[in-house]
Design a protein around this motif. Structure first.
Motif, mmCIF file in Angstrom:
data_model
loop_
_atom_site.group_PDB
_atom_site.id
_atom_site.type_symbol
_atom_site.label_atom_id
_atom_site.label_comp_id
_atom_site.label_asym_id
_atom_site.label_seq_id
_atom_site.Cartn_x
_atom_site.Cartn_y
_atom_site.Cartn_z
ATOM 1 N N LYS A 155 38.681 63.593 94.576
ATOM 2 C CA LYS A 155 39.366 63.514 93.281
ATOM 3 C C LYS A 155 38.939 64.708 92.426
ATOM 4 N N PHE A 156 39.931 65.486 91.981
ATOM 5 C CA PHE A 156 39.674 66.598 91.056
ATOM 6 C C PHE A 156 40.175 66.172 89.676
ATOM 7 N N VAL A 157 39.309 66.272 88.657
ATOM 8 C CA VAL A 157 39.740 65.935 87.292
ATOM 9 C C VAL A 157 39.590 67.202 86.428
ATOM 10 N N PHE A 187 36.582 82.872 99.039
ATOM 11 C CA PHE A 187 36.567 82.846 100.506
ATOM 12 C C PHE A 187 35.626 81.788 101.088
ATOM 13 N N TYR A 188 35.138 80.880 100.230
ATOM 14 C CA TYR A 188 34.270 79.838 100.795
ATOM 15 C C TYR A 188 35.142 78.713 101.342
ATOM 16 N N ARG A 189 34.916 78.393 102.589
ATOM 17 C CA ARG A 189 35.631 77.266 103.203
ATOM 18 C C ARG A 189 34.624 76.362 103.887
ATOM 19 N N GLY A 247 46.757 77.393 107.008
ATOM 20 C CA GLY A 247 47.258 78.499 106.173
ATOM 21 C C GLY A 247 46.459 78.729 104.907
ATOM 22 N N GLY A 248 45.198 78.307 104.904
ATOM 23 C CA GLY A 248 44.356 78.520 103.700
ATOM 24 C C GLY A 248 43.851 79.957 103.619
ATOM 25 N N THR A 249 43.572 80.382 102.421
ATOM 26 C CA THR A 249 43.058 81.748 102.239
ATOM 27 C C THR A 249 41.601 81.734 101.765
ATOM 28 N N GLY A 250 41.128 80.595 101.316
ATOM 29 C CA GLY A 250 39.773 80.523 100.761
ATOM 30 C C GLY A 250 39.721 80.961 99.308
ATOM 31 N N LEU A 251 40.902 81.192 98.727
ATOM 32 C CA LEU A 251 40.922 81.680 97.331
ATOM 33 C C LEU A 251 41.522 80.670 96.346
ATOM 34 N N GLY A 252 42.145 79.612 96.888
ATOM 35 C CA GLY A 252 42.859 78.661 96.019
ATOM 36 C C GLY A 252 42.010 78.099 94.889
ATOM 37 N N LEU A 253 40.822 77.589 95.235
ATOM 38 C CA LEU A 253 39.991 76.960 94.194
ATOM 39 C C LEU A 253 39.383 77.991 93.227
ATOM 40 N N SER A 254 39.199 79.253 93.715
ATOM 41 C CA SER A 254 38.718 80.311 92.788
ATOM 42 C C SER A 254 39.775 80.547 91.726
ATOM 43 N N ARG A 301 39.755 75.141 110.271
ATOM 44 C CA ARG A 301 40.750 74.201 109.765
ATOM 45 C C ARG A 301 41.558 74.855 108.639
ATOM 46 N N SER A 302 40.822 75.559 107.766
ATOM 47 C CA SER A 302 41.485 76.235 106.655
ATOM 48 C C SER A 302 42.524 77.224 107.174
ATOM 49 N N LYS A 303 42.122 77.976 108.213
ATOM 50 C CA LYS A 303 43.056 78.972 108.770
ATOM 51 C C LYS A 303 44.249 78.293 109.418
ATOM 52 N N LYS A 347 46.770 69.714 102.578
ATOM 53 C CA LYS A 347 46.210 70.448 103.722
ATOM 54 C C LYS A 347 45.017 69.727 104.356
ATOM 55 N N TYR A 348 44.152 69.193 103.492
ATOM 56 C CA TYR A 348 42.928 68.582 104.021
ATOM 57 C C TYR A 348 43.079 67.064 104.020
ATOM 58 N N ASN A 349 44.146 66.626 104.656
ATOM 59 C CA ASN A 349 44.439 65.201 104.675
ATOM 60 C C ASN A 349 44.766 64.758 106.108
ATOM 61 N N ASP A 381 48.210 71.251 96.942
ATOM 62 C CA ASP A 381 48.321 71.900 98.254
ATOM 63 C C ASP A 381 47.090 71.587 99.096
ATOM 64 N N ASN A 382 45.893 71.668 98.459
ATOM 65 C CA ASN A 382 44.653 71.327 99.184
ATOM 66 C C ASN A 382 44.654 69.863 99.606
ATOM 67 N N GLY A 383 45.108 68.993 98.671
ATOM 68 C CA GLY A 383 45.153 67.544 98.965
ATOM 69 C C GLY A 383 46.016 67.279 100.197
HETATM 70 P P1 ADP Z 1 41.575 77.265 101.166
HETATM 71 O O1 ADP Z 1 42.600 78.295 101.045
HETATM 72 O O2 ADP Z 1 40.701 77.415 102.365
HETATM 73 O O3 ADP Z 1 42.091 75.896 100.999
HETATM 74 P P2 ADP Z 1 40.306 76.779 98.646
HETATM 75 O O4 ADP Z 1 39.554 77.716 97.756
HETATM 76 O O5 ADP Z 1 41.512 76.176 98.079
HETATM 77 O O6 ADP Z 1 40.563 77.552 99.964
HETATM 78 O O7 ADP Z 1 39.313 75.646 99.047
HETATM 79 C C1 ADP Z 1 38.052 75.973 99.555
HETATM 80 C C2 ADP Z 1 37.588 74.978 100.566
HETATM 81 O O8 ADP Z 1 37.312 73.720 99.953
HETATM 82 C C3 ADP Z 1 38.643 74.654 101.609
HETATM 83 O O9 ADP Z 1 38.567 75.544 102.689
HETATM 84 C C4 ADP Z 1 38.268 73.249 102.040
HETATM 85 O O10 ADP Z 1 37.272 73.315 103.028
HETATM 86 C C5 ADP Z 1 37.678 72.649 100.787
HETATM 87 N N1 ADP Z 1 38.642 71.796 100.064
HETATM 88 C C6 ADP Z 1 39.365 72.127 98.983
HETATM 89 N N2 ADP Z 1 40.112 71.078 98.542
HETATM 90 C C7 ADP Z 1 39.833 70.070 99.350
HETATM 91 C C8 ADP Z 1 40.304 68.691 99.457
HETATM 92 N N3 ADP Z 1 41.188 68.183 98.603
HETATM 93 N N4 ADP Z 1 39.794 67.942 100.427
HETATM 94 C C9 ADP Z 1 38.897 68.427 101.300
HETATM 95 N N5 ADP Z 1 38.436 69.694 101.287
HETATM 96 C C10 ADP Z 1 38.890 70.499 100.330
#
Ligand code: ADP
Length: 450
Positions: A435-437, A393-395, A405-412, A400-402, A351-353, A347-349
């Motif tokens: 790249k996330f491994v 909540f770190y973005r 539709g980002g919440t800042g919680l996905g990666l947590s 851009r995240s908003k 969204k941030y593309n 989803d992040n890949g």
């Molecule tokens: P969000 O809901 O904002 O996506 P995440 O916790 O998933 O929150 O990610 C935190 C922040 O990390 C995002 O706001 C974005 O700035 C950055 N990020 C995460 N994944 C990527 C990615 N694949 N490419 C670029 N930035 C990313």
């Protein structure tokens, strides 16, 4: 403890005192009885000399004290006795000491007197005329000796007891003093007995552990407070705009043409709220260890397939190509959490593309691990933010995240779910993509029990 040490020292002192009395009494007894016998022998020699010179007259007026002199004739008849009437006394020829004296010139023997419960010592010496001079005396018994020295002995024992009690008091205080003075706040700075050192070390360890636990608790509390404040803030913003648009619609002052975009706004804000609430629920579930979820053998490739399938339409809307490569890899894991990891990373890949970009998911396996790689050619993550993106909540770019539709919680959520699987996450990002491994250990033992 002072009392116990005091009592022990006193008990030892009394025991030692009593124990030493036994040999002392033995030595004293030996000494006194030897002395007594020597004295009797001297007395016998003197009396023999006297009678040799003067005959029976020698005894006239002689004070024989506790000793009994008996002068026996050659045939055993008693010629003189210092304590009884010699004429009524029985023949003494059979007495051991008399027999020996007649044979060898001198004889001695010990017997218990019939009347007294004491041991008598007899010594006899043959005189030149064939008669025998005999001396008898009661020998000291241990009891008599003891009774004789009971008074000084009691005094000595009392003094010894008083001294040992004073010393015991002093010693017990001295022993306990360093223990009372231990500074428990700085256990290792105390000069303590060698035997106490392990105890002090343990206290120090426990204190360090407590400090660490306290710091962790404080940190957790701070994170919790920050999280609550963030959650309230994050919920308030969409709620405010929903309320604003709804109020305008309700007042009927909105132009016909604006109704549709206003409704769109309300819809997108409420969607944002509901995804935020969902993420919060997921995260608090993970925070409490996801105890209700079971580890089971899971195919990571199939899980990735499901996640990719459900994101395909979103990818199409964003004009991003989403594809899956790799092979079937089985591992011990919680399917829902594995799905969550893959979903959030993809989803992040997306969204941030950039438009026309791509996200590729790959599943590979080694003997011991399953490796999930999610690569995109999107906007990338600046070097300085790489460490912080897993924080709640770190973005990197909030607007851009908003907007996406980002919440800042996905990666947590990804981080927590990986932690439960004992998996490691590596991030490699440049301006041209990220790249996330995620590396999962395959065996159940390696995974954190949930
Ligand atoms: P969000 O809901 O904002 O996506 P995440 O916790 O998933 O929150 O990610 C935190 C922040 O990390 C995002 O706001 C974005 O700035 C950055 N990020 C995460 N994944 C990527 C990615 N694949 N490419 C670029 N930035 C990313």
């Amino acid at each position: 403890m002072t009392k116990q040490i005091f009592r022990s020292i006193c008990a030892v002192a009394i025991l030692v005192l009593m124990a030493s009395l036994v040999p002392v009494m033995g030595v004293l007894y030996n000494y006194f009885s030897t002395q007594q016998i020597e004295q009797m022998k001297v007395q016998l020699a003197l009396a023999s000399q006297g009678v040799e010179g003067e005959g029976a007259v020698y005894f006239d007026g002689l004070d024989t004290g506790d000793y009994r002199f008996t002068w026996i004739d050659v045939d055993g008849t008693v010629l003189y006795d210092s304590q009884s009437d010699s004429s009524v006394m029985e023949n003494h020829l059979d007495r051991d000491e008399v027999v020996q004296a007649l044979e060898k010139g001198y004889g001695e023997s010990r017997r218990y007197s019939r009347t007294l419960t004491e041991q008598m010592f007899y010594c006899a010496q043959a005189l030149s005329d064939g008669t025998v001079m005999r001396l008898a005396g009661a020998q000291y018994t241990i009891f008599m000796l003891f009774m004789g020295i009971i008074q000084p002995l009691t005094a000595v024992v009392l003094v010894a007891l008083i001294i040992s009690m004073v010393l015991a008091r002093h010693l017990s205080k001295q022993i306990v003093k360093p223990l009372n003075e231990i500074n428990l706040d700085q256990p290792l700075e105390n000069q303590v007995y060698e035997e106490i050192q392990p105890f002090v070390n343990r206290i120090d360890n426990q204190q360090s552990q407590l400090k660490q636990d306290k710091a962790e608790l404080e940190k957790a509390e701070k994170i919790r407070q920050e999280f609550t404040a963030n959650v309230s803030h994050e919920l308030k913003t969409p709620l405010h705009s929903i309320r604003g648009y709804a109020e305008l619609l309700k007042s009927g002052m909105v132009r016909e043409a604006d109704i549709q975009p206003f409704a769109e706004k309300i819809y997108s804000e409420s969607r944002r709220m509901s995804s935020l609430v969902n993420d919060i629920i997921d995260l608090s579930h993970l925070d409490s260890g996801a105890k209700d979820m079971q580890m089971e053998e899971t195919d990571l490739y199939l899980t990735a397939q499901n996640a990719v399938d459900s994101l395909q339409s979103i990818a199409e809307v964003a004009d991003v190509e989403l594809c899956l490569t790799g092979e079937s890899v089985r591992l011990q894991g919680i399917p829902q959490l594995l799905y969550g990891i893959i979903y959030n990373l993809c989803d992040n890949g997306i969204k941030y593309n950039h438009k026309g970009g791509s996200v590729s998911v790959d599943v590979a396996g080694t003997d011991t691990s399953a490796v999930l790689t999610v690569t995109d050619n999107g906007i990338g993550i600046p070097q300085q933010d790489k460490e912080r993106i897993f924080e709640r909540f770190y973005r990197v770019d909030k607007s851009r995240s908003k907007a996406v539709g980002g919440t800042g919680l996905g990666l947590s959520i990804v981080k927590h779910a990986a932690l439960i699987h004992n998996a490691t996450i590596d991030v490699d990002s440049t301006e041209t993509g990220t790249k996330f491994v995620v590396t999962f250990p395959k065996n159940r033992e390696n995974a954190q029990s949930v």
